[in-house]
Design an enzyme around this catalytic site. Structure first.
Site, mmCIF file in Angstrom:
data_model
loop_
_atom_site.group_PDB
_atom_site.id
_atom_site.type_symbol
_atom_site.label_atom_id
_atom_site.label_comp_id
_atom_site.label_asym_id
_atom_site.label_seq_id
_atom_site.Cartn_x
_atom_site.Cartn_y
_atom_site.Cartn_z
ATOM 1 N N LYS A 89 0.832 -1.211 0.000
ATOM 2 C CA LYS A 89 0.000 0.000 0.000
ATOM 3 C C LYS A 89 0.863 1.256 0.000
ATOM 4 O O LYS A 89 0.680 2.149 -0.824
ATOM 5 C CB LYS A 89 -0.897 0.013 1.248
ATOM 6 C CG LYS A 89 -1.603 1.336 1.452
ATOM 7 C CD LYS A 89 -2.399 1.386 2.737
ATOM 8 C CE LYS A 89 -1.628 1.836 3.942
ATOM 9 N NZ LYS A 89 -1.724 3.243 4.312
ATOM 10 N N ASN A 90 1.805 1.329 0.928
ATOM 11 C CA ASN A 90 2.519 2.600 1.090
ATOM 12 C C ASN A 90 3.504 2.888 -0.043
ATOM 13 O O ASN A 90 3.948 4.024 -0.196
ATOM 14 C CB ASN A 90 3.183 2.674 2.466
ATOM 15 C CG ASN A 90 2.133 2.860 3.560
ATOM 16 O OD1 ASN A 90 0.995 3.249 3.274
ATOM 17 N ND2 ASN A 90 2.482 2.571 4.801
ATOM 18 N N CYS A 105 -5.376 7.859 8.930
ATOM 19 C CA CYS A 105 -5.560 7.375 10.304
ATOM 20 C C CYS A 105 -5.272 8.470 11.316
ATOM 21 O O CYS A 105 -4.339 9.247 11.148
ATOM 22 C CB CYS A 105 -4.616 6.199 10.565
ATOM 23 S SG CYS A 105 -5.091 4.711 9.695
ATOM 24 N N ARG A 144 -0.074 15.102 12.933
ATOM 25 C CA ARG A 144 0.620 14.686 11.713
ATOM 26 C C ARG A 144 1.020 15.947 10.938
ATOM 27 O O ARG A 144 0.472 16.246 9.877
ATOM 28 C CB ARG A 144 -0.255 13.746 10.868
ATOM 29 C CG ARG A 144 -0.618 12.470 11.620
ATOM 30 C CD ARG A 144 -1.320 11.441 10.765
ATOM 31 N NE ARG A 144 -0.406 10.678 9.932
ATOM 32 C CZ ARG A 144 -0.762 9.587 9.238
ATOM 33 N NH1 ARG A 144 -1.987 9.128 9.296
ATOM 34 N NH2 ARG A 144 0.119 8.955 8.479
ATOM 35 N N ASP A 201 3.736 0.354 12.225
ATOM 36 C CA ASP A 201 2.531 -0.194 11.589
ATOM 37 C C ASP A 201 2.293 -1.663 11.947
ATOM 38 O O ASP A 201 1.289 -2.250 11.522
ATOM 39 C CB ASP A 201 2.609 -0.013 10.070
ATOM 40 C CG ASP A 201 2.534 1.457 9.667
ATOM 41 O OD1 ASP A 201 2.189 2.286 10.526
ATOM 42 O OD2 ASP A 201 2.838 1.778 8.503
ATOM 43 N N ARG A 257 -9.002 0.134 3.840
ATOM 44 C CA ARG A 257 -8.075 1.108 3.258
ATOM 45 C C ARG A 257 -6.743 0.461 2.905
ATOM 46 O O ARG A 257 -6.052 0.930 1.996
ATOM 47 C CB ARG A 257 -7.823 2.252 4.251
ATOM 48 C CG ARG A 257 -9.010 3.182 4.412
ATOM 49 C CD ARG A 257 -8.627 4.449 5.142
ATOM 50 N NE ARG A 257 -7.199 4.642 5.026
ATOM 51 C CZ ARG A 257 -6.371 4.831 6.053
ATOM 52 N NH1 ARG A 257 -6.832 4.892 7.260
ATOM 53 N NH2 ARG A 257 -5.086 4.977 5.838
HETATM 54 C C1 EPZ Z 1 3.942 6.924 6.761
HETATM 55 O O1 EPZ Z 1 3.202 8.018 7.298
HETATM 56 C C2 EPZ Z 1 2.970 5.794 6.560
HETATM 57 N N1 EPZ Z 1 1.942 6.230 5.641
HETATM 58 C C3 EPZ Z 1 2.363 5.378 7.907
HETATM 59 O O2 EPZ Z 1 1.578 4.224 7.671
HETATM 60 C C4 EPZ Z 1 3.482 4.998 8.874
HETATM 61 O O3 EPZ Z 1 2.933 4.762 10.151
HETATM 62 C C5 EPZ Z 1 4.508 6.131 8.967
HETATM 63 O O4 EPZ Z 1 4.968 6.504 7.646
HETATM 64 C C6 EPZ Z 1 5.729 5.762 9.797
HETATM 65 O O5 EPZ Z 1 6.342 4.617 9.252
HETATM 66 C C7 EPZ Z 1 2.183 6.195 4.335
HETATM 67 O O6 EPZ Z 1 3.240 5.791 3.872
HETATM 68 C C8 EPZ Z 1 1.093 6.652 3.449
HETATM 69 P P1 EPZ Z 1 6.135 10.149 8.804
HETATM 70 P P2 EPZ Z 1 3.829 9.476 7.283
HETATM 71 O O7 EPZ Z 1 6.163 11.415 8.065
HETATM 72 O O8 EPZ Z 1 4.637 9.645 6.066
HETATM 73 C C9 EPZ Z 1 6.455 13.412 12.309
HETATM 74 C C10 EPZ Z 1 -0.283 2.820 7.820
HETATM 75 O O9 EPZ Z 1 -0.879 2.260 8.778
HETATM 76 N N2 EPZ Z 1 6.454 14.432 11.229
HETATM 77 O O10 EPZ Z 1 7.267 9.192 8.630
HETATM 78 O O11 EPZ Z 1 2.711 10.416 7.517
HETATM 79 C C11 EPZ Z 1 5.126 12.700 12.446
HETATM 80 O O12 EPZ Z 1 4.229 13.451 13.228
HETATM 81 C C12 EPZ Z 1 0.169 4.254 7.933
HETATM 82 O O13 EPZ Z 1 -0.070 2.273 6.731
HETATM 83 C C13 EPZ Z 1 6.710 15.754 11.560
HETATM 84 O O14 EPZ Z 1 6.911 16.109 12.738
HETATM 85 O O15 EPZ Z 1 4.762 9.392 8.543
HETATM 86 C C14 EPZ Z 1 5.553 11.394 13.063
HETATM 87 O O16 EPZ Z 1 5.720 11.571 14.449
HETATM 88 C C15 EPZ Z 1 -0.272 4.931 9.186
HETATM 89 N N3 EPZ Z 1 6.751 16.679 10.546
HETATM 90 C C16 EPZ Z 1 6.939 11.132 12.453
HETATM 91 O O17 EPZ Z 1 7.365 12.386 11.954
HETATM 92 C C17 EPZ Z 1 6.556 16.333 9.246
HETATM 93 O O18 EPZ Z 1 6.610 17.220 8.368
HETATM 94 C C18 EPZ Z 1 6.973 10.136 11.287
HETATM 95 O O19 EPZ Z 1 5.988 10.501 10.337
HETATM 96 C C19 EPZ Z 1 6.300 14.991 8.922
HETATM 97 C C20 EPZ Z 1 6.256 14.046 9.936
#
Ligand code: EPZ
Length: 421
Positions: A22-23, A117, A122, A307, A399
């Site tokens: 998916k991702n 989610c 986020r 995840d 999803r």
């Molecule tokens: C991706 O989300 C995945 N989604 C998520 O999978 C997964 O949990 C996550 O990465 C971590 O592995 C997709 O790939 C579509 P991040 P993403 O940016 O990209 C903080 C699932 O169940 N952050 O790596 O949104 C954020 O708050 C889903 O399949 C900032 O502070 O995650 C978090 O604490 C749920 N500022 C951390 O970084 C930013 O600009 C990691 O988030 C961006 C993120």
């Protein structure tokens, strides 16, 4: 309203084939916006996030033809709109990749803030930092992000935190920029590598994906046609591995990349279960005794993935002794523990730490999927539990998991989807 009903206490046995990731797919589809041509993408999971992604792409002028259940032909020659409406983008997270892709192709994007989610805050500050570093101006108001640039210029982007989304958006925006960009402190997840492989196959010049320094030599344009097959889903494979342990079953997981499963494999072995690499693209997980307690901390890849945290939580809730999970990525990823407690688990969550005092058994109950992976965990819990479990909020599960009941049913679970008034 739909619900998933499970009659519990089954040991899962047999073979399951993992779908495309998916991702990775939700990044690759928006990336096709960068291609002034037609490409065919295979191994795309048939899930609702992909449906939503296609719907949004179509509003931009992209033509999508379904060749088979998992193969799409995507024609991005006639992009005629740079605005993705909030109404659609608010329905799924990865809609934010359209910002980087439209910025790269059209130098202008207006994209509604993403949904997805509810796992805690986020923010998108790191995405914005990357766009600005490349020369774009960014405005966020009324639930939209607008990015504009006369010209995108390659640069060095240092991410303050490791972010999958920001790494991908920075790559998308940099592929057609002038000169060389580097992303330092980049995320290393398999889907980052898969996106880079796809873009490179289409003529991009990206090196270092899978390490914390990605280098992108901007190119004038990408190829006009190509084919690509999405990598297998690491998280779906991990979900079935943990289902084998939780049910003390024996599952052969096919079409997976065992390298991507190393952190999960290590923890499963530490719990006393067996993992056998069958070579090629298969792994077998079996468990014939009560798993022992372990501790995990979720981390960016190659650490233990957030995840898979809820699915591991189910195993811990029936393990011998007290296990501890420290969640280091999301603020609110323990909502599922209240649902498991309703099934007889003894979990205490305090902020980013949860303590799982192992119980002898779980008992079926009506439970609510609070997010996608929580939903998968509750299905596993229902298969383990005595009696009937009803899992509500099935739309979260749809999803991200293709044919989830069919796959579990084939392994011996008594599971069905029921329409409820
Ligand atoms: C991706 O989300 C995945 N989604 C998520 O999978 C997964 O949990 C996550 O990465 C971590 O592995 C997709 O790939 C579509 P991040 P993403 O940016 O990209 C903080 C699932 O169940 N952050 O790596 O949104 C954020 O708050 C889903 O399949 C900032 O502070 O995650 C978090 O604490 C749920 N500022 C951390 O970084 C930013 O600009 C990691 O988030 C961006 C993120």
């Amino acid at each position: 309203m739909e619900k998933i009903v499970i009659e519990g206490k089954s040991k899962l046995k047999g073979e399951v084939t993992i779908s495309g990731a998916k991702n990775a797919a939700v990044a690759i589809l928006p990336a096709t916006v960068l291609i002034n041509g037609v490409c065919t993408i295979d191994n795309i999971p048939n899930i609702s996030d992909i449906e939503m992604c296609c719907k949004i792409l179509e509003t931009l002028g992209v033509k999508i033809r379904k060749i088979s259940e998992n193969t799409l032909e995507i024609d991005s020659r006639n992009i005629n709109c740079i605005e993705a409406s909030l109404e659609l983008t608010s329905k799924f997270r990865a809609s934010y990749y359209l910002t980087g892709a439209l910025l790269g192709r059209c130098h202008h994007a207006i994209v509604g803030m993403p949904g997805g989610c509810k796992l805690g805050a986020r923010p998108m500050d790191q995405h914005i930092k990357a766009f600005e570093a490349l020369g774009a101006t960014v405005e966020t108001e009324q639930g939209k992000i607008e990015v504009k640039a006369k010209k995108l210029k390659g640069t060095s982007i240092y991410l303050d935190i490791v972010s999958v989304g920001a790494t991908i958006n920075a790559m998308l925006a940099a592929v057609l920029a002038d000169g060389v960009s580097t992303i330092e402190n980049a995320a290393k997840e398999p889907h980052i590598v898969d996106l880079a492989n796809f873009l490179n196959k289409m003529g991009a010049k990206i090196t270092g994906a899978g390490t914390d320094r990605i280098r992108i030599q901007g190119v004038e344009e990408l190829k006009k046609d190509g084919t690509y097959s999405v990598v297998p889903d690491q998280i779906e494979a991990g979900t079935f591995m943990l289902a084998a342990v939780a049910t003390r079953g024996d599952i052969t997981i096919k079409n997976c990349i065992t390298k991507h499963l190393e952190s999960i494999t290590a923890k499963i072995i530490e719990m006393g279960a067996n993992v056998e690499d069958l070579g090629g693209d298969a792994i077998r997980v079996s468990c014939n005794k009560r798993p022992s307690k372990i501790n995990i901390k979720t981390l960016p890849y190659p650490g233990f993935p957030t995840d898979l945290q809820p699915q591991m939580g189910v195993v811990m809730s029936i393990a011998q002794g007290t296990s501890v999970i420290t969640e280091s990525i999301w603020d609110s990823r323990f909502q599922y523990t209240e649902e498991l407690n309703r099934m007889g688990a003894k979990i205490t969550a305090q902020g980013k730490v949860a303590f799982f005092e192992g119980v002898d058994k779980l008992i079926g109950a009506p439970v609510y999927a609070t997010d996608l992976r929580a939903g998968a965990a509750l299905i596993i819990a229902g298969i383990v539990a005595e009696g009937e479990t009803q899992v509500y909020n099935v739309e979260h599960i749809d999803r991200g998991y293709e044919h989830i009941e069919e796959k579990f049913r084939k392994l011996g679970a008594k599971i069905k989807r029921v329409q409820e008034e």
